[in-house]
Design a protein around this motif. Structure first.
Motif, PDB file in Angstrom:
ATOM      1  N   THR A  56     -48.998 -29.309  23.992  1.00 50.63           N
ATOM      2  CA  THR A  56     -48.099 -29.979  24.929  1.00 50.63           C
ATOM      3  C   THR A  56     -46.892 -29.096  25.218  1.00 50.63           C
ATOM      4  O   THR A  56     -46.785 -27.961  24.728  1.00 50.63           O
ATOM      5  N   LEU A  57     -45.947 -29.648  25.976  1.00 49.46           N
ATOM      6  CA  LEU A  57     -44.696 -28.929  26.235  1.00 49.46           C
ATOM      7  C   LEU A  57     -43.952 -28.620  24.941  1.00 49.46           C
ATOM      8  O   LEU A  57     -43.261 -27.599  24.851  1.00 49.46           O
ATOM      9  N   ALA A  58     -44.087 -29.482  23.933  1.00 54.11           N
ATOM     10  CA  ALA A  58     -43.440 -29.206  22.646  1.00 54.11           C
ATOM     11  C   ALA A  58     -44.002 -27.921  22.034  1.00 54.11           C
ATOM     12  O   ALA A  58     -43.264 -27.116  21.459  1.00 54.11           O
ATOM     13  N   HIS A  59     -45.315 -27.732  22.147  1.00 54.25           N
ATOM     14  CA  HIS A  59     -45.939 -26.506  21.639  1.00 54.25           C
ATOM     15  C   HIS A  59     -45.466 -25.298  22.447  1.00 54.25           C
ATOM     16  O   HIS A  59     -45.145 -24.250  21.872  1.00 54.25           O
ATOM     17  N   LEU A  60     -45.419 -25.432  23.760  1.00 50.06           N
ATOM     18  CA  LEU A  60     -44.934 -24.327  24.591  1.00 50.06           C
ATOM     19  C   LEU A  60     -43.510 -23.954  24.212  1.00 50.06           C
ATOM     20  O   LEU A  60     -43.183 -22.758  24.090  1.00 50.06           O
ATOM     21  N   LEU A  61     -42.661 -24.943  24.021  1.00 44.25           N
ATOM     22  CA  LEU A  61     -41.281 -24.672  23.620  1.00 44.25           C
ATOM     23  C   LEU A  61     -41.240 -23.925  22.293  1.00 44.25           C
ATOM     24  O   LEU A  61     -40.508 -22.936  22.134  1.00 44.25           O
ATOM     25  N   HIS A  62     -42.037 -24.380  21.330  1.00 39.98           N
ATOM     26  CA  HIS A  62     -42.079 -23.741  20.009  1.00 39.98           C
ATOM     27  C   HIS A  62     -42.500 -22.278  20.136  1.00 39.98           C
ATOM     28  O   HIS A  62     -41.893 -21.386  19.518  1.00 39.98           O
ATOM     29  N   ILE A  63     -43.516 -22.019  20.962  1.00 40.96           N
ATOM     30  CA  ILE A  63     -44.014 -20.649  21.132  1.00 40.96           C
ATOM     31  C   ILE A  63     -42.955 -19.772  21.786  1.00 40.96           C
ATOM     32  O   ILE A  63     -42.711 -18.635  21.364  1.00 40.96           O
ATOM     33  N   LEU A  64     -42.328 -20.268  22.842  1.00 44.56           N
ATOM     34  CA  LEU A  64     -41.326 -19.466  23.553  1.00 44.56           C
ATOM     35  C   LEU A  64     -40.156 -19.117  22.643  1.00 44.56           C
ATOM     36  O   LEU A  64     -39.641 -17.988  22.672  1.00 44.56           O
ATOM     37  N   ARG A  65     -39.735 -20.078  21.825  1.00 48.34           N
ATOM     38  CA  ARG A  65     -38.634 -19.792  20.899  1.00 48.34           C
ATOM     39  C   ARG A  65     -39.065 -18.780  19.832  1.00 48.34           C
ATOM     40  O   ARG A  65     -38.285 -17.892  19.448  1.00 48.34           O
ATOM     41  N   ALA A  66     -40.299 -18.891  19.364  1.00 47.54           N
ATOM     42  CA  ALA A  66     -40.783 -17.934  18.374  1.00 47.54           C
ATOM     43  C   ALA A  66     -40.910 -16.536  18.975  1.00 47.54           C
ATOM     44  O   ALA A  66     -40.592 -15.539  18.311  1.00 47.54           O
ATOM     45  N   VAL A  67     -41.359 -16.454  20.230  1.00 46.50           N
ATOM     46  CA  VAL A  67     -41.430 -15.146  20.888  1.00 46.50           C
ATOM     47  C   VAL A  67     -40.039 -14.534  20.999  1.00 46.50           C
ATOM     48  O   VAL A  67     -39.859 -13.327  20.770  1.00 46.50           O
ATOM     49  N   ASP A  68     -39.048 -15.340  21.339  1.00 47.38           N
ATOM     50  CA  ASP A  68     -37.678 -14.815  21.389  1.00 47.38           C
ATOM     51  C   ASP A  68     -37.250 -14.277  20.025  1.00 47.38           C
ATOM     52  O   ASP A  68     -36.606 -13.229  19.929  1.00 47.38           O
ATOM     53  N   THR A  69     -37.604 -14.983  18.966  1.00 46.87           N
ATOM     54  CA  THR A  69     -37.265 -14.531  17.613  1.00 46.87           C
ATOM     55  C   THR A  69     -37.905 -13.179  17.306  1.00 46.87           C
ATOM     56  O   THR A  69     -37.299 -12.322  16.650  1.00 46.87           O
ATOM     57  N   LEU A  70     -39.137 -12.978  17.796  1.00 48.93           N
ATOM     58  CA  LEU A  70     -39.919 -11.778  17.471  1.00 48.93           C
ATOM     59  C   LEU A  70     -39.846 -10.705  18.545  1.00 48.93           C
ATOM     60  O   LEU A  70     -40.533  -9.676  18.423  1.00 48.93           O
ATOM     61  N   ALA A  71     -39.032 -10.910  19.576  1.00 50.26           N
ATOM     62  CA  ALA A  71     -39.079 -10.041  20.752  1.00 50.26           C
ATOM     63  C   ALA A  71     -38.874  -8.570  20.425  1.00 50.26           C
ATOM     64  O   ALA A  71     -39.471  -7.693  21.063  1.00 50.26           O
ATOM     65  N   ASP A  72     -38.056  -8.268  19.438  1.00 48.97           N
ATOM     66  CA  ASP A  72     -37.791  -6.862  19.101  1.00 48.97           C
ATOM     67  C   ASP A  72     -39.032  -6.159  18.553  1.00 48.97           C
ATOM     68  O   ASP A  72     -39.072  -4.927  18.503  1.00 48.97           O
ATOM     69  N   HIS A  73     -40.039  -6.916  18.133  1.00 54.18           N
ATOM     70  CA  HIS A  73     -41.267  -6.316  17.612  1.00 54.18           C
ATOM     71  C   HIS A  73     -42.269  -5.997  18.718  1.00 54.18           C
ATOM     72  O   HIS A  73     -43.279  -5.337  18.456  1.00 54.18           O
ATOM     73  N   ALA A  74     -42.015  -6.475  19.948  1.00 53.30           N
ATOM     74  CA  ALA A  74     -42.982  -6.330  21.039  1.00 53.30           C
ATOM     75  C   ALA A  74     -42.754  -5.032  21.805  1.00 53.30           C
ATOM     76  O   ALA A  74     -41.633  -4.528  21.890  1.00 53.30           O
ATOM     77  N   ARG A  75     -43.823  -4.523  22.388  1.00 50.20           N
ATOM     78  CA  ARG A  75     -43.703  -3.383  23.307  1.00 50.20           C
ATOM     79  C   ARG A  75     -43.210  -3.871  24.665  1.00 50.20           C
ATOM     80  O   ARG A  75     -42.358  -3.237  25.292  1.00 50.20           O
ATOM     81  N   ASP A  76     -43.762  -4.988  25.135  1.00 54.33           N
ATOM     82  CA  ASP A  76     -43.384  -5.572  26.425  1.00 54.33           C
ATOM     83  C   ASP A  76     -43.114  -7.057  26.210  1.00 54.33           C
ATOM     84  O   ASP A  76     -43.991  -7.890  26.408  1.00 54.33           O
ATOM     85  N   PRO A  77     -41.893  -7.408  25.816  1.00 58.64           N
ATOM     86  CA  PRO A  77     -41.606  -8.814  25.504  1.00 58.64           C
ATOM     87  C   PRO A  77     -41.893  -9.763  26.661  1.00 58.64           C
ATOM     88  O   PRO A  77     -42.338 -10.892  26.431  1.00 58.64           O
ATOM     89  N   ASP A  78     -41.661  -9.324  27.884  1.00 65.11           N
ATOM     90  CA  ASP A  78     -41.898 -10.232  29.005  1.00 65.11           C
ATOM     91  C   ASP A  78     -43.388 -10.477  29.218  1.00 65.11           C
ATOM     92  O   ASP A  78     -43.789 -11.574  29.624  1.00 65.11           O
ATOM     93  N   ALA A  79     -44.229  -9.481  28.947  1.00 62.89           N
ATOM     94  CA  ALA A  79     -45.669  -9.723  29.009  1.00 62.89           C
ATOM     95  C   ALA A  79     -46.063 -10.783  27.985  1.00 62.89           C
ATOM     96  O   ALA A  79     -46.900 -11.660  28.263  1.00 62.89           O
ATOM     97  N   VAL A  80     -45.461 -10.727  26.811  1.00 62.33           N
ATOM     98  CA  VAL A  80     -45.751 -11.728  25.785  1.00 62.33           C
ATOM     99  C   VAL A  80     -45.254 -13.101  26.232  1.00 62.33           C
ATOM    100  O   VAL A  80     -45.919 -14.119  26.012  1.00 62.33           O
ATOM    101  N   ARG A  81     -44.087 -13.141  26.880  1.00 67.96           N
ATOM    102  CA  ARG A  81     -43.582 -14.433  27.363  1.00 67.96           C
ATOM    103  C   ARG A  81     -44.509 -15.016  28.423  1.00 67.96           C
ATOM    104  O   ARG A  81     -44.810 -16.214  28.415  1.00 67.96           O
ATOM    105  N   TYR A  82     -44.954 -14.187  29.363  1.00 69.93           N
ATOM    106  CA  TYR A  82     -45.926 -14.676  30.344  1.00 69.93           C
ATOM    107  C   TYR A  82     -47.179 -15.202  29.638  1.00 69.93           C
ATOM    108  O   TYR A  82     -47.712 -16.262  29.996  1.00 69.93           O
ATOM    109  N   ALA A  83     -47.657 -14.465  28.653  1.00 69.35           N
ATOM    110  CA  ALA A  83     -48.862 -14.893  27.931  1.00 69.35           C
ATOM    111  C   ALA A  83     -48.632 -16.216  27.218  1.00 69.35           C
ATOM    112  O   ALA A  83     -49.538 -17.059  27.135  1.00 69.35           O
ATOM    113  N   ALA A  84     -47.424 -16.424  26.692  1.00 67.77           N
ATOM    114  CA  ALA A  84     -47.116 -17.704  26.046  1.00 67.77           C
ATOM    115  C   ALA A  84     -47.227 -18.850  27.053  1.00 67.77           C
ATOM    116  O   ALA A  84     -47.796 -19.908  26.757  1.00 67.77           O
ATOM    117  N   TRP A  85     -46.702 -18.651  28.244  1.00 67.34           N
ATOM    118  CA  TRP A  85     -46.781 -19.687  29.274  1.00 67.34           C
ATOM    119  C   TRP A  85     -48.234 -19.983  29.661  1.00 67.34           C
ATOM    120  O   TRP A  85     -48.576 -21.129  29.946  1.00 67.34           O
TER     121      TRP A  85
END
Length: 232
Positions: A56-85
């Motif tokens: 649900t939207l609650a899961h999407l919110l949880h994922i987006l916040r976790a991606v923000d927490t881990l963003a420094d570990h990503a090569r392309d953080p925005d690609a990961v954010r798109y993938a989360a959506w």
């Protein structure tokens, strides 16, 4: 009857404020054009489908916040954010097929928005990866999305119980014994891995709690099997 569909832990008071948060997050990612806004609204509609209980939207919110927490570990953080959506934008309870269709949806909609072809390919690859969460060494973006998606396993015990209840509700048409057998296979396989998480942050902050939650769920499921009479 009390609904088993959890209300989204949306930021701010009320549903309207929560949807504004999502739209703002999508606008920061995809831009403010009318076409981008339309895609964002389509995705929000998909994530809010009535048959969903966990995805649900609650899961999407949880994922987006976790991606923000881990963003420094990503090569392309925005690609990961798109993938989360997009990673559960198509959800009908068909493992593998849902991820393939979600990846195709990402390719179609992101291409229409003019997202660079290389990033579109990366987003689709990441979405398909969530079917089994397998990442190769050096796959920084895959590691971040994997860990964000599995971060729910490290929830506080009461939230973990709510998560397992929501997952069961999504598979409500599956008989109890069959569901427990399948769930136990998944959980035991997770525990066999040397690490549940692929990032250093995940291993340092989530690994111990996640393993404790999984072990406790296995004990609960096994206890039910021990007390239920056999079906004759």
């Amino acid at each position: 009857m009390v609904s088993t569909r959890p209300s989204a832990d949306l930021p701010g008071p009320g549903e309207g404020a929560g949807l504004r948060w999502f739209r703002s997050a999508w606008r920061d990612l995809a831009g403010a054009s009318p076409d981008a806004a339309a895609v964002g609204d389509e995705l929000l509609g998909r994530w809010d489908e009535e048959h969903r209980r966990y995805h649900t939207l609650a899961h999407l919110l949880h994922i987006l916040r976790a991606v923000d927490t881990l963003a420094d570990h990503a090569r392309d953080p925005d690609a990961v954010r798109y993938a989360a959506w997009f990673h559960d934008a198509v959800y009908e309870g068909r493992p593998g097929e849902d991820e393939r269709e979600s990846a195709l949806l990402a390719e179609r909609l992101l291409t229409a928005l003019g997202v660079a072809p290389g990033r579109v390919r990366e987003v689709a690859r990441l979405v398909r990866m969530t079917a089994d969460h397998r990442t190769e060494p050096g796959d920084a973006d895959g590691a971040v999305l994997r860990d964000a998606d599995l971060s729910v396993l490290a929830s506080p015990p009461d939230e973990y119980l709510a998560y397992t209840a929501a997952v069961r509700a999504e598979y409500r048409r599956v008989p109890d014994a069959l569901f427990r057998a399948g769930r136990l296979r998944i959980l035991r396989k997770l525990l066999l891995a040397p690490h549940l998480y692929a990032t250093g942050y995940g291993r340092a902050h989530w690994e111990e709690r996640a393993r404790a939650n999984i072990e406790a769920e296995i004990r609960r499921l096994e206890a039910v099997d021990r007390v239920e009479p056999p079906q004759l």
